[in-house]
Design a protein around this motif. Sequence first.
Motif, PDB file in Angstrom:
ATOM      1  N   HIS A 364       0.835  -1.205   0.000  1.00  0.00           N
ATOM      2  CA  HIS A 364       0.000   0.000   0.000  1.00  0.00           C
ATOM      3  C   HIS A 364       0.871   1.256   0.000  1.00  0.00           C
ATOM      4  O   HIS A 364       0.597   2.208  -0.736  1.00  0.00           O
ATOM      5  CB  HIS A 364      -0.926  -0.024   1.226  1.00  0.00           C
ATOM      6  CG  HIS A 364      -1.900   1.114   1.228  1.00  0.00           C
ATOM      7  ND1 HIS A 364      -2.995   1.159   0.392  1.00  0.00           N
ATOM      8  CD2 HIS A 364      -1.932   2.264   1.939  1.00  0.00           C
ATOM      9  CE1 HIS A 364      -3.657   2.280   0.600  1.00  0.00           C
ATOM     10  NE2 HIS A 364      -3.033   2.980   1.539  1.00  0.00           N
ATOM     11  N   LYS A 366       3.891   1.577  -1.135  1.00  0.00           N
ATOM     12  CA  LYS A 366       4.507   1.682  -2.474  1.00  0.00           C
ATOM     13  C   LYS A 366       3.552   2.318  -3.466  1.00  0.00           C
ATOM     14  O   LYS A 366       3.937   3.135  -4.286  1.00  0.00           O
ATOM     15  CB  LYS A 366       4.862   0.277  -2.973  1.00  0.00           C
ATOM     16  CG  LYS A 366       6.335  -0.029  -2.942  1.00  0.00           C
ATOM     17  CD  LYS A 366       6.554  -1.294  -3.746  1.00  0.00           C
ATOM     18  CE  LYS A 366       7.839  -1.942  -3.362  1.00  0.00           C
ATOM     19  NZ  LYS A 366       7.867  -3.347  -3.718  1.00  0.00           N
ATOM     20  N   GLU A 367       2.284   1.892  -3.382  1.00  0.00           N
ATOM     21  CA  GLU A 367       1.279   2.429  -4.308  1.00  0.00           C
ATOM     22  C   GLU A 367       1.007   3.902  -4.060  1.00  0.00           C
ATOM     23  O   GLU A 367       0.814   4.687  -4.974  1.00  0.00           O
ATOM     24  CB  GLU A 367      -0.040   1.661  -4.145  1.00  0.00           C
ATOM     25  CG  GLU A 367      -0.066   0.378  -4.946  1.00  0.00           C
ATOM     26  CD  GLU A 367      -1.263  -0.489  -4.549  1.00  0.00           C
ATOM     27  OE1 GLU A 367      -1.221  -1.679  -4.860  1.00  0.00           O
ATOM     28  OE2 GLU A 367      -2.209   0.028  -3.907  1.00  0.00           O
ATOM     29  N   ARG A 368       0.976   4.282  -2.784  1.00  0.00           N
ATOM     30  CA  ARG A 368       0.541   5.630  -2.446  1.00  0.00           C
ATOM     31  C   ARG A 368       1.663   6.670  -2.443  1.00  0.00           C
ATOM     32  O   ARG A 368       1.413   7.849  -2.622  1.00  0.00           O
ATOM     33  CB  ARG A 368      -0.124   5.630  -1.047  1.00  0.00           C
ATOM     34  CG  ARG A 368      -1.430   4.867  -0.987  1.00  0.00           C
ATOM     35  CD  ARG A 368      -2.496   5.510  -1.873  1.00  0.00           C
ATOM     36  NE  ARG A 368      -2.737   6.896  -1.502  1.00  0.00           N
ATOM     37  CZ  ARG A 368      -3.607   7.302  -0.598  1.00  0.00           C
ATOM     38  NH1 ARG A 368      -4.361   6.427   0.021  1.00  0.00           N
ATOM     39  NH2 ARG A 368      -3.753   8.575  -0.323  1.00  0.00           N
TER      40      ARG A 368
END
Length: 390
Positions: A364, A366-368
Amino acid sequence: MTTSVCELVAEARRVYGQLFGEEAPQVAVCAPGRVNLIGEHTDYNQGYVLPMALPLVTVVVGSRTSGQDVTVVTTTEDADEPRRVDFILPSDGSSLDPGSPNWANYVKGVVQHYRAPPVSGFRAVIASSVPVGGGLSSSASLEVAFYTFLQQLKPDDGDKVSKAVACQQAEHTHAGVPCGIMDQFVSVLGREQHALLIDCRSLEATPVPLADPGLVILITNSNVKHSLAGSEYALRRRQCEEAASVLGKASLRDATMKDLDEARDRLDDITYRRACHVIQEIERTVQAAEALRREAYKEFGRLMVESHNSLRDLYEVSCRELDELVSAALEVEGVFGSRMTGGGFGGCTVTLLQAQAVDRTMLHIKERYSGTPTFYVTVPSDGARVLRLS
Ligand code: GAF
């Protein structure tokens, strides 16, 4: 993957062999970096801090030489050039002045403040897994590792606390950073499976158990370091001293929120907010240590978030990247708390979470996160130690 201590020693020995021929080094030592769980910018206010030593370490291998010549080489890729320095130990008590390259100033500072001078000449190679400038105390780990190395060449008569203080002095005089005692203290006295509640006035430490297999301590490196870090640190320290002086206290450790509010019209808004952070953070740190002892992780996490918000809004040492990382972590179920750690203006966050939530939390984040993070799933480790050379 973190480079292991064995791999660092092997690398340092390889470079040592290349430079100095067949003869094997006599000594190998290491000292850890640290992550601070809570208690930020409280150490130079004589308050409490709650750091733990990391498995990330700086290794020094080397040998005594017969003369006064010193050669030190670093294998650290992020170190400034040149990676080799040669100097002569002053025999007449004169000082070893700081200069270039920067990394060598930590070595010179420690030689200067070593408690049993003069040390004999030596050759040494440094290898480290502590990211440089990542807010995990790469400099304190180098200072403490080097002090530990010098102790093997000629033992000093001091205890572990005086060793940490000597390394702190090295940072003051040779790196020009008016740091508190936290980083050097925990690099010397860190304890496996424990965080340390350090009273930065009495310099006494209470180990707090931190070895619950269901719990993970996740460090996230923002991989940014803003240039403000150096100058703003010294400024914060001056603002705290100013606040303490207006309150008529030796340090903000002695002040209460009532004292501060009574003196509000004698303080400008910025100084008021800086002092507010410090006074409340000292209190939070004591409460957090107590919560950790009770394994009350939700409470601990709540205090971590309060600490982060205070560092962002009152002390103003956070930055967009750190705030993003903290917000992202707090969106994941199973995360107890998250905050920036260390001096600020970049570097790392520390997150406390359920072990089962670790993979989804990293994903999460990494995504954000708008940058590229580096993760360390870490455990509390021992302080500086001598290593066996087989
Ligand atoms: C840096 C300093 F070196 C520490 O002494 C401490 O003040 C910390 O910033 C902030 O808590 O790591």
